[in-house]
Design a protein around this motif. Structure first.
Motif, PDB file in Angstrom:
ATOM      1  N   UNK A  18       0.843  -1.181   0.000  1.00  0.00           N
ATOM      2  CA  UNK A  18       0.000   0.000   0.000  1.00  0.00           C
ATOM      3  C   UNK A  18       0.877   1.229   0.000  1.00  0.00           C
ATOM      4  N   UNK A  19       0.746   2.058  -1.028  1.00  0.00           N
ATOM      5  CA  UNK A  19       1.621   3.224  -1.166  1.00  0.00           C
ATOM      6  C   UNK A  19       0.808   4.516  -1.183  1.00  0.00           C
ATOM      7  N   UNK A  20      -0.291   4.519  -0.435  1.00  0.00           N
ATOM      8  CA  UNK A  20      -1.075   5.738  -0.284  1.00  0.00           C
ATOM      9  C   UNK A  20      -0.439   6.663   0.730  1.00  0.00           C
ATOM     10  N   UNK A  21      -1.263   7.414   1.440  1.00  0.00           N
ATOM     11  CA  UNK A  21      -0.743   8.434   2.347  1.00  0.00           C
ATOM     12  C   UNK A  21       0.138   7.856   3.455  1.00  0.00           C
ATOM     13  N   UNK A  22      -0.381   6.883   4.173  1.00  0.00           N
ATOM     14  CA  UNK A  22       0.388   6.274   5.260  1.00  0.00           C
ATOM     15  C   UNK A  22       1.546   5.455   4.696  1.00  0.00           C
ATOM     16  N   UNK A  23       1.276   4.588   3.725  1.00  0.00           N
ATOM     17  CA  UNK A  23       2.324   3.749   3.168  1.00  0.00           C
ATOM     18  C   UNK A  23       3.441   4.552   2.543  1.00  0.00           C
ATOM     19  N   UNK A  24       3.090   5.615   1.829  1.00  0.00           N
ATOM     20  CA  UNK A  24       4.113   6.442   1.203  1.00  0.00           C
ATOM     21  C   UNK A  24       4.987   7.138   2.220  1.00  0.00           C
ATOM     22  N   UNK A  25       4.378   7.677   3.267  1.00  0.00           N
ATOM     23  CA  UNK A  25       5.181   8.400   4.253  1.00  0.00           C
ATOM     24  C   UNK A  25       5.965   7.468   5.161  1.00  0.00           C
ATOM     25  N   UNK A  26       5.453   6.280   5.432  1.00  0.00           N
ATOM     26  CA  UNK A  26       6.282   5.300   6.140  1.00  0.00           C
ATOM     27  C   UNK A  26       7.477   4.890   5.285  1.00  0.00           C
ATOM     28  N   UNK A  65      10.131   5.309  -5.461  1.00  0.00           N
ATOM     29  CA  UNK A  65      11.371   4.542  -5.333  1.00  0.00           C
ATOM     30  C   UNK A  65      12.587   5.435  -5.575  1.00  0.00           C
ATOM     31  N   UNK A  66      12.506   6.295  -6.583  1.00  0.00           N
ATOM     32  CA  UNK A  66      13.624   7.186  -6.873  1.00  0.00           C
ATOM     33  C   UNK A  66      13.833   8.188  -5.745  1.00  0.00           C
ATOM     34  N   UNK A  67      12.728   8.692  -5.194  1.00  0.00           N
ATOM     35  CA  UNK A  67      12.819   9.669  -4.108  1.00  0.00           C
ATOM     36  C   UNK A  67      13.451   9.088  -2.860  1.00  0.00           C
ATOM     37  N   UNK A  68      13.098   7.842  -2.534  1.00  0.00           N
ATOM     38  CA  UNK A  68      13.440   7.282  -1.222  1.00  0.00           C
ATOM     39  C   UNK A  68      14.554   6.241  -1.232  1.00  0.00           C
ATOM     40  N   UNK A  69      14.792   5.620  -2.370  1.00  0.00           N
ATOM     41  CA  UNK A  69      15.713   4.492  -2.407  1.00  0.00           C
ATOM     42  C   UNK A  69      15.060   3.175  -2.082  1.00  0.00           C
ATOM     43  N   UNK A  70      13.737   3.175  -1.844  1.00  0.00           N
ATOM     44  CA  UNK A  70      13.009   1.924  -1.644  1.00  0.00           C
ATOM     45  C   UNK A  70      12.963   1.138  -2.953  1.00  0.00           C
ATOM     46  N   UNK A  71      12.691  -0.147  -2.835  1.00  0.00           N
ATOM     47  CA  UNK A  71      12.554  -1.005  -4.007  1.00  0.00           C
ATOM     48  C   UNK A  71      11.080  -1.213  -4.298  1.00  0.00           C
TER      49      UNK A  71
END
Length: 251
Positions: free
Chosen positions: A39-47, A73-79
């Motif tokens: 889940x990459x919405x508001x909570x998922x994105x900010x976590x 992914x580019x912003x955070x380095x997450x995969x």
């Protein structure tokens, strides 16, 4: 979470990322972990933003496919990965999707998680605004107990009453006066402590809200939902909760 109430509900209000994050060493208790976020919405994105900034190895997924998460992914380095792969080898898995979408999570999505993986449920039941009627919850089953049954794995309830922007903006060092506190509910003491340690690392105090059968105390419509108080305020809010759903939160 996309529901809006009180002008900005918990889980809403995503804005620009904070310009700085707390140093890794300030909170580190458990070492770098592999964390899967579904889940990459508001909570998922900010976590995703905060946990990568703290040095954790984060994989993030949504229902639309990893190609739609390239900017995050580019912003955070997450995969960015498919939802079926997000939990692979993960020590912690965060399920942060609308309740109506929980039954549609990929079969066996937790099978590849690390042994003893902790699953965090951030979800809320919004019957009128989003989810439609879920009979078991209407009949009194706590929302996270329902999610647990759907995914076949114990969960720890956390972040469900937290404003998404607060995850970026309101973290503070341990011992700070008025440090915001989050309630955390679950049945496994070790799993609950792992989540509380992670939340502390994010910059928030926690309050043990009891087992999952008591997690109705932090559902929408309760005094603790959206409460930005410190630990004492959260304890009082949990104690003042009623198990009866108000009309706003019923189908």
């Amino acid at each position: 979470m996309a529901h809006t109430a009180r002008n900005s509900s918990p889980g809403s209000g995503v804005g620009e990322a904070a310009e700085h994050f707390f140093p890794l060493s300030r909170y580190r208790k458990v070492g770098s972990m592999k964390i899967g976020i579904i889940g990459a919405g508001n909570i998922g994105g900010n976590l995703t933003r905060r946990l990568t900034a703290l040095g954790h190895d984060v994989s993030v997924a949504n229902s639309r496919g990893p190609e739609t998460l390239s900017a995050l992914a580019e912003e955070t380095g997450a995969t960015a990965v498919a939802a079926s792969e997000a939990a692979r080898d993960a020590d912690v898995v965060v399920v942060t999707v609308p309740l109506k979408a929980v039954p549609n999570l990929p079969d066996g999505f937790l099978d590849g998680a690390a042994e003893g993986a902790v699953v965090i449920d951030t979800g809320n039941y919004y019957p009128q605004q989003r989810d439609g009627r879920i009979t078991a919850i209407e009949d009194g089953l706590p929302e996270s107990r329902w999610t647990e049954q759907q995914i076949g794995h114990p969960v720890i309830k956390a972040f469900n009453g937290t404003y998404a922007q607060d995850i970026l903006d309101r973290g503070a060092p341990q011992g700070s006066p008025g440090r915001q506190a989050l309630p955390v509910a679950g049945d496994d003491p070790a799993a609950k402590q792992a989540v509380r340690d992670l939340i502390d690392e994010l910059g928030f105090d926690t309050v043990d809200a009891g087992g999952l059968d008591e997690s109705w105390r932090q559902q929408p419509g309760t005094p603790v939902y959206g409460n930005r108080g410190d630990a004492d305020a959260i304890v009082k809010a949990l104690a003042g909760a009623s198990p009866e759903r108000t009309a706003e939160w019923r189908a």
